[in-house]
Scaffold this active site. Structure first.
Site, PDB file in Angstrom:
ATOM      1  N   SER A 115       5.900   8.839   4.343  1.00 27.46           N
ATOM      2  CA  SER A 115       6.073   9.027   2.752  1.00 27.46           C
ATOM      3  C   SER A 115       7.350   9.854   2.280  1.00 27.46           C
ATOM      4  O   SER A 115       7.495  10.840   2.917  1.00 27.46           O
ATOM      5  CB  SER A 115       4.999   9.536   2.091  1.00 27.46           C
ATOM      6  OG  SER A 115       5.017   9.860   0.839  1.00 27.46           O
ATOM      7  N   THR A 168      -2.351   7.054  -2.186  1.00 28.44           N
ATOM      8  CA  THR A 168      -1.472   5.785  -1.945  1.00 28.44           C
ATOM      9  C   THR A 168      -2.468   4.920  -0.789  1.00 28.44           C
ATOM     10  O   THR A 168      -3.650   5.337  -0.608  1.00 28.44           O
ATOM     11  CB  THR A 168      -0.093   6.185  -1.309  1.00 28.44           C
ATOM     12  OG1 THR A 168       0.478   4.870  -1.037  1.00 28.44           O
ATOM     13  CG2 THR A 168      -0.299   6.755   0.205  1.00 28.44           C
ATOM     14  N   LYS A 189      -6.016   3.641  -3.117  1.00 33.03           N
ATOM     15  CA  LYS A 189      -5.915   3.503  -4.524  1.00 33.03           C
ATOM     16  C   LYS A 189      -6.982   3.016  -5.481  1.00 33.03           C
ATOM     17  O   LYS A 189      -7.374   3.492  -6.496  1.00 33.03           O
ATOM     18  CB  LYS A 189      -4.526   2.783  -4.947  1.00 33.03           C
ATOM     19  CG  LYS A 189      -3.302   3.341  -4.514  1.00 33.03           C
ATOM     20  CD  LYS A 189      -2.189   2.630  -5.021  1.00 33.03           C
ATOM     21  CE  LYS A 189      -0.955   3.181  -4.472  1.00 33.03           C
ATOM     22  NZ  LYS A 189       0.441   2.531  -5.254  1.00 33.03           N
ATOM     23  N   ASP A 220       2.409   3.562 -11.432  1.00 35.46           N
ATOM     24  CA  ASP A 220       3.086   2.469 -10.770  1.00 35.46           C
ATOM     25  C   ASP A 220       3.811   1.408 -11.726  1.00 35.46           C
ATOM     26  O   ASP A 220       5.120   1.352 -11.667  1.00 35.46           O
ATOM     27  CB  ASP A 220       2.282   1.714  -9.729  1.00 35.46           C
ATOM     28  CG  ASP A 220       1.809   2.595  -8.505  1.00 35.46           C
ATOM     29  OD1 ASP A 220       2.763   3.466  -8.033  1.00 35.46           O
ATOM     30  OD2 ASP A 220       0.880   2.209  -7.821  1.00 35.46           O
ATOM     31  N   GLY A 231       3.659 -12.745  -5.121  1.00 29.93           N
ATOM     32  CA  GLY A 231       2.658 -11.922  -4.668  1.00 29.93           C
ATOM     33  C   GLY A 231       1.567 -11.750  -5.457  1.00 29.93           C
ATOM     34  O   GLY A 231       1.670 -11.806  -6.838  1.00 29.93           O
ATOM     35  N   GLY A 239      -1.086  -8.958  -4.556  1.00 23.93           N
ATOM     36  CA  GLY A 239      -1.795  -7.607  -4.382  1.00 23.93           C
ATOM     37  C   GLY A 239      -1.887  -6.805  -5.433  1.00 23.93           C
ATOM     38  O   GLY A 239      -1.618  -6.886  -6.419  1.00 23.93           O
ATOM     39  N   THR A 284      -0.891 -17.454  -0.701  1.00 24.35           N
ATOM     40  CA  THR A 284      -2.180 -18.016  -0.739  1.00 24.35           C
ATOM     41  C   THR A 284      -2.501 -18.318  -2.370  1.00 24.35           C
ATOM     42  O   THR A 284      -2.810 -17.234  -3.219  1.00 24.35           O
ATOM     43  CB  THR A 284      -3.157 -17.085  -0.170  1.00 24.35           C
ATOM     44  OG1 THR A 284      -2.629 -16.590   0.831  1.00 24.35           O
ATOM     45  CG2 THR A 284      -4.585 -17.381  -0.058  1.00 24.35           C
TER      46      THR A 284
HETATM   47  P1  ATR Z   1       0.148  -4.465  -1.970  1.00 26.69           P
HETATM   48  O1  ATR Z   1      -1.155  -3.862  -2.467  1.00 26.69           O
HETATM   49  O2  ATR Z   1       0.940  -3.473  -1.638  1.00 26.69           O
HETATM   50  O3  ATR Z   1       0.678  -5.416  -3.359  1.00 26.69           O
HETATM   51  P2  ATR Z   1      -1.269  -6.395  -0.652  1.00 26.69           P
HETATM   52  O4  ATR Z   1      -2.480  -6.353  -1.496  1.00 26.69           O
HETATM   53  O5  ATR Z   1      -1.393  -6.433   1.170  1.00 26.69           O
HETATM   54  O6  ATR Z   1      -0.414  -5.237  -0.860  1.00 26.69           O
HETATM   55  O7  ATR Z   1      -0.526  -7.672  -0.952  1.00 26.69           O
HETATM   56  C1  ATR Z   1       0.519  -8.170  -0.327  1.00 26.69           C
HETATM   57  C2  ATR Z   1       1.067  -9.656  -0.882  1.00 26.69           C
HETATM   58  O8  ATR Z   1       2.238  -9.955  -0.159  1.00 26.69           O
HETATM   59  C3  ATR Z   1       0.118 -10.630  -0.778  1.00 26.69           C
HETATM   60  O9  ATR Z   1       0.450 -11.346  -2.088  1.00 26.69           O
HETATM   61  C4  ATR Z   1       0.462 -11.432   0.531  1.00 26.69           C
HETATM   62  O10 ATR Z   1       0.454 -12.794   0.248  1.00 26.69           O
HETATM   63  P3  ATR Z   1      -1.180 -13.406   0.719  1.00 26.69           P
HETATM   64  O11 ATR Z   1      -2.037 -13.084  -0.665  1.00 26.69           O
HETATM   65  O12 ATR Z   1      -0.739 -14.879   1.017  1.00 26.69           O
HETATM   66  O13 ATR Z   1      -1.516 -12.635   1.724  1.00 26.69           O
HETATM   67  C5  ATR Z   1       1.958 -11.159   0.345  1.00 26.69           C
HETATM   68  N1  ATR Z   1       2.603 -11.309   1.596  1.00 26.69           N
HETATM   69  C6  ATR Z   1       2.426 -10.479   2.650  1.00 26.69           C
HETATM   70  N2  ATR Z   1       3.235 -10.745   3.742  1.00 26.69           N
HETATM   71  C7  ATR Z   1       3.680 -11.972   3.473  1.00 26.69           C
HETATM   72  C8  ATR Z   1       4.532 -13.088   4.072  1.00 26.69           C
HETATM   73  N3  ATR Z   1       4.933 -12.936   5.341  1.00 26.69           N
HETATM   74  N4  ATR Z   1       4.786 -13.961   3.400  1.00 26.69           N
HETATM   75  C9  ATR Z   1       4.293 -14.372   2.210  1.00 26.69           C
HETATM   76  N5  ATR Z   1       3.702 -13.436   1.274  1.00 26.69           N
HETATM   77  C10 ATR Z   1       3.237 -12.523   2.061  1.00 26.69           C
END
Ligand code: ATR
Length: 280
Positions: free
Chosen positions: A15, A62, A66, A102, A126, A128, A152
């Site tokens: 970090s 972090t 969280k 954030d 994304g 997440g 996904t």
């Molecule tokens: P954070 O809390 O930092 O947002 P997370 O909850 O792990 O991290 O979310 C990661 C995101 O990145 C998700 O949307 C994930 O897609 P999936 O829901 O399909 O898993 C996306 N992600 C991570 N690696 C990926 C990859 N190689 N290709 C496409 N999407 C990816």
């Protein structure tokens, strides 16, 4: 007596918050240390209690704590509840209050590039925690349309259900659908880790249908210019990396703890130096 602040995470060794926050304290002449605490998930509850026992001024939280940390706090601010996660704890005389900086940190950096987000069409890649923070503040800031595109699709649908109700039209897409309709968006934001060092040769999206002057933004700041941003810039887009969001979320935490505004340029400079950047 020196105040102590810190970061709870697992892992935390990478970090840059300690050097960034200590630069901010020093610039404001506040006698304080900021320490990265390695907190295992099973010890999170005890770690939160120790904030009171050790009279820490406050902490950042972090990955992976969280969401889990929320149940151990005395109060959680409305925006953090909407986002479903806390990244900042303030110790007000033993009362622990959780905030999330954030999303606002991101919005503030975006508003340095584009005057307003009101009425804009936005696509987030994304689904997440980072996507939820950004999507929540953008809905609260009254963007016109918000699309969540994710590898996904089911996860994107689940995220959509958890976003606040506002006047924004929300929709889920596959990455391929987003790629084909890219010209319809004013702002595109990558919240995934695709393109992050050491996988800097990857990009989450093909930009063939990108229109000129679109804002393309990446929450990643290592590397400072991801493949996505390089390609977008070459196509005439305005680009924004994740450094501003990182600095701003830390600066907003600092403001909660101290009620003072830190010098964001100094914070940026120490992080850039650490990243091996050119400015300092
Ligand atoms: P954070 O809390 O930092 O947002 P997370 O909850 O792990 O991290 O979310 C990661 C995101 O990145 C998700 O949307 C994930 O897609 P999936 O829901 O399909 O898993 C996306 N992600 C991570 N690696 C990926 C990859 N190689 N290709 C496409 N999407 C990816």
């Amino acid at each position: 007596m020196k105040k102590v602040f810190g970061l709870f995470g697992y892992p935390v060794h990478h970090s840059m918050s300690p050097i960034m926050q200590e630069a901010a304290f020093s610039d404001c002449d506040i006698m304080a240390n900021y320490h990265a605490f390695l907190v295992k998930p099973e010890q999170l509850k005890e770690a939160v209690k120790s904030i009171r026992a050790l009279q820490l001024g406050g902490v950042n939280v972090t990955i992976p704590h969280k969401v889990a940390v929320m149940e151990y706090l005395d109060e959680v601010d409305e925006e953090a509840r909407q986002i479903g996660a806390v990244n900042t704890i303030v110790n007000r005389n033993g009362r622990l209050i959780g905030y999330n900086t954030d999303g606002r940190g991101y919005l503030e950096s975006l508003l340095e590039l584009t005057e307003t987000v009101v009425g804009k069409n936005v696509a987030i890649i994304g689904a997440g925690g980072a996507a939820r923070a950004v999507a929540t503040v953008l809905i609260n800031a009254q963007v016109s349309q918000l699309v969540i595109a994710n590898r996904t699709v089911l996860k994107a649908e689940a995220l959509l259900q958890r976003l606040p109700n506002g006047n924004t039209v929300t929709e889920v897409m596959s990455i391929a659908e987003l790629e084909h309709t890219l010209h319809k968006f004013d702002i595109i934001i990558n919240t995934t880790s695709v393109g992050m060092s050491p996988h800097a040769d990857e990009s989450p999206l093909s930009l063939t249908h990108l229109k000129e002057n679109t804002v393309v933004s990446d929450l990643i700041y290592n590397p400072l210019q991801t493949k996505l941003l390089m390609e977008a810039e070459a196509m005439g887009a305005l680009t924004l990396n994740g450094l501003g969001m990182f600095v701003n979320q830390g600066a907003l935490s600092f403001e909660y703890w101290t009620e003072q505004k830190p010098n964001r340029q100094k914070m940026t400079d120490v992080v850039l130096k650490q990243l091996g950047g050119i400015r300092c």
